[in-house]
Scaffold this active site. Structure first.
Site, mmCIF file in Angstrom:
data_model
loop_
_atom_site.group_PDB
_atom_site.id
_atom_site.type_symbol
_atom_site.label_atom_id
_atom_site.label_comp_id
_atom_site.label_asym_id
_atom_site.label_seq_id
_atom_site.Cartn_x
_atom_site.Cartn_y
_atom_site.Cartn_z
ATOM 1 N N ASP A 58 0.809 -1.220 0.000
ATOM 2 C CA ASP A 58 0.000 0.000 0.000
ATOM 3 C C ASP A 58 0.842 1.270 0.000
ATOM 4 O O ASP A 58 0.351 2.342 -0.363
ATOM 5 C CB ASP A 58 -0.954 0.010 1.194
ATOM 6 C CG ASP A 58 -2.052 -1.022 1.060
ATOM 7 O OD1 ASP A 58 -2.450 -1.333 -0.085
ATOM 8 O OD2 ASP A 58 -2.524 -1.524 2.096
ATOM 9 N N LYS A 85 -5.883 -3.092 -7.226
ATOM 10 C CA LYS A 85 -6.363 -2.442 -6.004
ATOM 11 C C LYS A 85 -7.599 -1.631 -6.367
ATOM 12 O O LYS A 85 -8.289 -1.940 -7.328
ATOM 13 C CB LYS A 85 -5.244 -1.568 -5.408
ATOM 14 C CG LYS A 85 -4.084 -2.363 -4.846
ATOM 15 C CD LYS A 85 -4.510 -3.039 -3.576
ATOM 16 C CE LYS A 85 -3.366 -3.629 -2.793
ATOM 17 N NZ LYS A 85 -3.799 -4.117 -1.488
ATOM 18 N N ARG A 89 -3.100 1.103 -9.723
ATOM 19 C CA ARG A 89 -2.188 2.086 -9.134
ATOM 20 C C ARG A 89 -0.871 2.182 -9.889
ATOM 21 O O ARG A 89 -0.293 3.262 -9.979
ATOM 22 C CB ARG A 89 -1.931 1.754 -7.667
ATOM 23 C CG ARG A 89 -3.137 1.974 -6.800
ATOM 24 C CD ARG A 89 -2.873 1.644 -5.350
ATOM 25 N NE ARG A 89 -4.101 1.850 -4.578
ATOM 26 C CZ ARG A 89 -4.322 1.311 -3.394
ATOM 27 N NH1 ARG A 89 -3.404 0.550 -2.826
ATOM 28 N NH2 ARG A 89 -5.468 1.548 -2.763
ATOM 29 N N ARG A 131 -5.309 5.935 -1.716
ATOM 30 C CA ARG A 131 -3.836 5.872 -1.692
ATOM 31 C C ARG A 131 -3.229 6.790 -2.751
ATOM 32 O O ARG A 131 -2.194 7.409 -2.528
ATOM 33 C CB ARG A 131 -3.348 4.447 -1.915
ATOM 34 C CG ARG A 131 -3.833 3.453 -0.908
ATOM 35 C CD ARG A 131 -3.030 3.451 0.352
ATOM 36 N NE ARG A 131 -3.532 2.412 1.237
ATOM 37 C CZ ARG A 131 -3.336 2.390 2.527
ATOM 38 N NH1 ARG A 131 -2.642 3.342 3.106
ATOM 39 N NH2 ARG A 131 -3.824 1.422 3.267
#
Length: 171
Positions: A58, A85, A89, A131
């Site tokens: 993460d 995710k 990402r 994130r």
């Protein structure tokens, strides 16, 4: 800070990149925790792969930002999970960092980033991924010019007071 060994990969990477990490007041009852101080230092490139990756999956987006400021070529492999995710990402970070001026090469399971490279601000899409929004806010601190994050409210998923805390730290 939580110091569960399965979640402290970022501390290992910070040390590998040259930052000074100090842990004090460590408590190992129940969930391990302690007071962590990270001191700035010139960053150097590193390789992140294998068993280390799950311990910071993460945090890899912010590590990618760090890599843009590290001397040398940082390589991240075995991180294909980043593609599944809340968003892809890896692709989002690659596109955004490249637009900001980073020298980045994407792989199916990671990337290579050459640094140090100055970053430029601009409009960035968080894709509603908390994130990414967190990471782009951090990148905006070191980028020349203004950074505007699309859907910044997504940070509330994991850190509702993030922007207030960031502003307090910056003051």
């Amino acid at each position: 800070m939580g110091l569960n060994p399965s979640r402290t990969g970022l501390l290992d990477v910070l040390e590998a990149m040259g930052a000074r990490v100090r842990i004090e007041n460590r408590v190992d009852e129940g969930e391990p925790r302690g007071d962590v101080t990270v001191s700035a230092a010139p960053l150097v490139a590193t390789t992140i792969a294998g068993a280390l990756v799950p311990r910071l999956i993460d945090e890899l987006p912010v590590v990618m930002v760090m890599a843009t400021q590290a001397r040398g070529r940082t390589v991240i492999r075995d991180a294909k999970e980043l593609r599944v995710k809340e968003s892809d990402r890896l692709a989002a970070m690659g596109e955004t960092l490249a637009r900001a001026g980073a020298k980045i090469e994407l792989f199916e399971d990671g990337c290579a980033i050459d640094g140090p490279t100055p970053l430029r601000g601009g409009s960035v899409a968080s894709l509603g991924d908390h994130r990414l929004a967190l990471t782009f806010a951090i990148a905006g601190l070191i980028a020349a010019g203004h950074t505007t994050i699309g859907r910044p409210e997504s940070v509330a998923v994991s850190y509702p007071s993030f922007f207030a805390d960031l502003e307090r730290i910056r003051s």
